[in-house]
Design a protein around this motif. Structure first.
Motif, short mmCIF file in Angstrom:
data_model
loop_
_atom_site.label_atom_id
_atom_site.label_comp_id
_atom_site.label_asym_id
_atom_site.label_seq_id
_atom_site.Cartn_x
_atom_site.Cartn_y
_atom_site.Cartn_z
N LEU A 216 0.84 -1.20 0.00
CA LEU A 216 0.00 0.00 0.00
C LEU A 216 0.87 1.25 0.00
O LEU A 216 1.88 1.31 0.71
CB LEU A 216 -0.93 0.01 1.21
CG LEU A 216 -1.90 1.20 1.35
CD1 LEU A 216 -3.19 0.77 2.02
CD2 LEU A 216 -1.27 2.35 2.16
N LYS A 217 0.49 2.21 -0.81
CA LYS A 217 1.16 3.51 -0.83
C LYS A 217 0.11 4.59 -0.95
O LYS A 217 -0.80 4.51 -1.77
CB LYS A 217 2.13 3.60 -2.01
CG LYS A 217 2.87 4.94 -2.10
CD LYS A 217 3.82 4.98 -3.29
CE LYS A 217 3.06 5.01 -4.59
NZ LYS A 217 3.94 5.14 -5.78
N GLN A 218 0.22 5.64 -0.11
CA GLN A 218 -0.75 6.74 -0.13
C GLN A 218 -0.01 8.06 -0.04
O GLN A 218 0.96 8.19 0.74
CB GLN A 218 -1.74 6.60 1.04
CG GLN A 218 -2.87 7.61 1.05
CD GLN A 218 -2.50 8.91 1.80
OE1 GLN A 218 -1.80 8.85 2.81
NE2 GLN A 218 -2.97 10.04 1.29
N THR A 219 -0.41 9.04 -0.83
CA THR A 219 0.20 10.37 -0.79
C THR A 219 -0.87 11.44 -0.78
O THR A 219 -1.98 11.25 -1.29
CB THR A 219 1.13 10.62 -2.00
OG1 THR A 219 0.35 10.65 -3.21
CG2 THR A 219 2.20 9.55 -2.11
N LEU A 220 -0.53 12.58 -0.17
CA LEU A 220 -1.41 13.76 -0.14
C LEU A 220 -0.55 14.97 -0.41
O LEU A 220 0.50 15.16 0.22
CB LEU A 220 -2.10 13.89 1.22
CG LEU A 220 -2.79 15.23 1.51
CD1 LEU A 220 -3.94 15.47 0.54
CD2 LEU A 220 -3.27 15.28 2.96
N GLY A 221 -0.96 15.80 -1.35
CA GLY A 221 -0.16 16.98 -1.68
C GLY A 221 -1.02 18.14 -2.13
O GLY A 221 -2.08 17.96 -2.75
N VAL A 222 -0.57 19.34 -1.79
CA VAL A 222 -1.22 20.57 -2.24
C VAL A 222 -0.16 21.41 -2.94
O VAL A 222 0.93 21.61 -2.40
CB VAL A 222 -1.83 21.36 -1.08
CG1 VAL A 222 -2.48 22.66 -1.58
CG2 VAL A 222 -2.85 20.52 -0.33
N GLY A 223 -0.44 21.89 -4.12
CA GLY A 223 0.57 22.67 -4.82
C GLY A 223 0.11 23.13 -6.17
O GLY A 223 -1.08 23.27 -6.44
N PHE A 224 1.10 23.34 -7.04
CA PHE A 224 0.83 23.88 -8.36
C PHE A 224 0.45 22.75 -9.32
O PHE A 224 1.08 21.69 -9.33
CB PHE A 224 2.06 24.61 -8.90
CG PHE A 224 2.53 25.73 -8.01
CD1 PHE A 224 1.90 26.97 -8.05
CD2 PHE A 224 3.58 25.55 -7.12
CE1 PHE A 224 2.32 28.00 -7.23
CE2 PHE A 224 4.01 26.57 -6.30
CZ PHE A 224 3.37 27.81 -6.35
N ALA A 225 -0.55 23.01 -10.14
CA ALA A 225 -0.96 22.04 -11.15
C ALA A 225 -1.42 22.80 -12.38
O ALA A 225 -2.20 23.76 -12.29
CB ALA A 225 -2.10 21.16 -10.63
N TYR A 226 -0.91 22.38 -13.53
CA TYR A 226 -1.30 23.03 -14.78
C TYR A 226 -1.85 21.97 -15.72
O TYR A 226 -1.16 21.02 -16.06
CB TYR A 226 -0.11 23.74 -15.42
CG TYR A 226 -0.47 24.41 -16.73
CD1 TYR A 226 -1.30 25.52 -16.76
CD2 TYR A 226 0.02 23.91 -17.94
CE1 TYR A 226 -1.64 26.12 -17.96
CE2 TYR A 226 -0.32 24.51 -19.14
CZ TYR A 226 -1.15 25.62 -19.14
OH TYR A 226 -1.49 26.22 -20.32
N ASN A 227 -3.09 22.13 -16.12
CA ASN A 227 -3.74 21.17 -17.00
C ASN A 227 -3.64 21.59 -18.46
O ASN A 227 -3.68 22.78 -18.78
CB ASN A 227 -5.23 21.02 -16.64
CG ASN A 227 -5.42 20.36 -15.30
OD1 ASN A 227 -4.48 19.78 -14.75
ND2 ASN A 227 -6.61 20.45 -14.76
N ILE A 228 -3.52 20.60 -19.34
CA ILE A 228 -3.54 20.81 -20.78
C ILE A 228 -4.71 20.01 -21.34
O ILE A 228 -4.85 18.82 -21.05
CB ILE A 228 -2.23 20.35 -21.44
CG1 ILE A 228 -1.07 21.23 -20.96
CG2 ILE A 228 -2.33 20.40 -22.96
CD1 ILE A 228 0.28 20.78 -21.48
N ASP A 229 -5.56 20.66 -22.12
CA ASP A 229 -6.71 19.98 -22.71
C ASP A 229 -7.04 20.63 -24.04
O ASP A 229 -7.76 21.63 -24.08
CB ASP A 229 -7.90 20.03 -21.76
CG ASP A 229 -9.08 19.21 -22.28
OD1 ASP A 229 -8.97 18.66 -23.39
OD2 ASP A 229 -10.10 19.13 -21.59
N ASN A 230 -6.50 20.10 -25.12
CA ASN A 230 -6.81 20.64 -26.44
C ASN A 230 -7.62 19.65 -27.27
O ASN A 230 -7.68 19.74 -28.48
CB ASN A 230 -5.53 21.03 -27.20
CG ASN A 230 -4.75 19.81 -27.66
OD1 ASN A 230 -5.01 18.70 -27.23
ND2 ASN A 230 -3.78 20.03 -28.53
#
Length: 306
Positions: A277-291
């Motif tokens: 089992l592996k679990q992560t939690l993070g808050v930060g920068f995210a940039y989405n690309i959707d063309n």
């Protein structure tokens, strides 16, 4: 004479109007065959303590990753490519730097439609990690248990793919070759990742592979991506299934800030006879690309990323 001139003028006018009338140009199909959806993330965390009676250790950490889906769809052809890369570290005072995330997951699958939403397909996938892993919480002073391409898994197979829309893809491969690579000489011992003899660098298996991806929009700006797979080796102990599940919950705060929660479960008898089992939690920068653009009436155009 005046009548003749009038007749010539009328005739010239009719000819001029006829020349100005042009046939309508055929409609141009502007629908793109390729669609690209992706997310680039950089998560940061930090804690500092000074004279804090409750105790604690100063630490700073980061996690970076990319998750891309590149799809070609035109006529009866469907070609889907997935790129998942991630790496992270945490440095704690008095303990040192430890790895918190390490994944390389690349796959490609081509299909030719033979019935509505069903495709004859074939593809391959590669899974491994960037850096060495150690016992005792990735302590580099402890025994090494993994490394780049140790293990590395390469799957090549043919079968069928069911894809009713962009939120669900199920692939079944009754003929799938699976190679396990252990290219780190320190780990080439009999029994490690299923190796038969000391010094072996690979293990060949042949069997059934099933994979599924389901993307769910829970509510506005909250999306869950589920990925699951099962493998059975026809050649040796087919009852020992290799099972894996990955869930990514993305909660988008605004265009550039988001929270990601990930959960990974794995059972592989050749690695360790326990559920991993592996679990992560993070808050930060995210940039989405959707063309991407809608390519047919029954496609939702990757709405999970919108």
């Amino acid at each position: 004479m005046k009548k003749i001139l009038l007749s010539i003028s009328i005739l010239m006018g009719i000819c001029a109007n006829a020349q100005e009338v042009k046939p309508e140009a055929p409609a141009v199909d502007t629908t793109k065959a390729w669609s690209i959806q992706g997310q680039n993330t950089l998560m940061l965390n930090q804690a500092a303590f000074s004279n804090w009676v409750g105790g604690g250790a100063n630490n700073v950490g980061w996690l970076a990753g990319v998750n891309y889906n590149l799809t070609y769809e035109k006529g009866k052809d469907l070609w889907e490519n997935i790129i998942i890369l991630g790496y992270g570290q945490n440095n704690t005072k008095g303990i040192g730097t430890r790895k918190t995330q390490d994944v390389i997951n690349l796959s490609t699958n081509y299909g030719r439609e033979f019935a509505k939403n069903w495709y004859l397909s074939g593809g391959l996938g590669l899974q491994t990690q960037f850096a060495a892993g150690y016992e005792d919480g990735n302590n580099p002073e402890a025994a090494k248990i993994s490394n780049f391409m140790a293990p590395g898994y390469l799957n090549i197979g043919v079968g069928v793919t069911y894809r009713p829309n962009d939120n669900l893809t199920v692939t079944l491969r009754p003929a799938n070759a699976r190679w396990t690579f252990v290219l780190d000489e320190d780990l080439q011992n009999a029994g490690t990742y299923g190796l038969k003899n000391d010094g072996d660098s690979s293990l060949f298996q042949f069997g059934f592979l099933g994979t599924a991806i389901y993307k769910l929009k829970i509510m506005e700006n909250i999306n869950l991506t589920n990925t699951a797979s099962v493998f059975s080796n026809y050649l040796d102990h087919p009852e020992r299934l290799v099972l894996s599940y990955s869930g990514i919950l993305n909660m988008k705060i605004n265009k550039f800030i988001s929270t990601n929660i990930t959960l990974d479960l794995l059972y592989d008898h050749n690695q360790i006879q326990k559920t991993q089992l592996k679990q992560t939690l993070g808050v930060g920068f995210a940039y989405n690309i959707d063309n991407g653009k809608k390519r047919s009436e029954n496609k939702n155009n990757q709405s999970w990323l919108k």
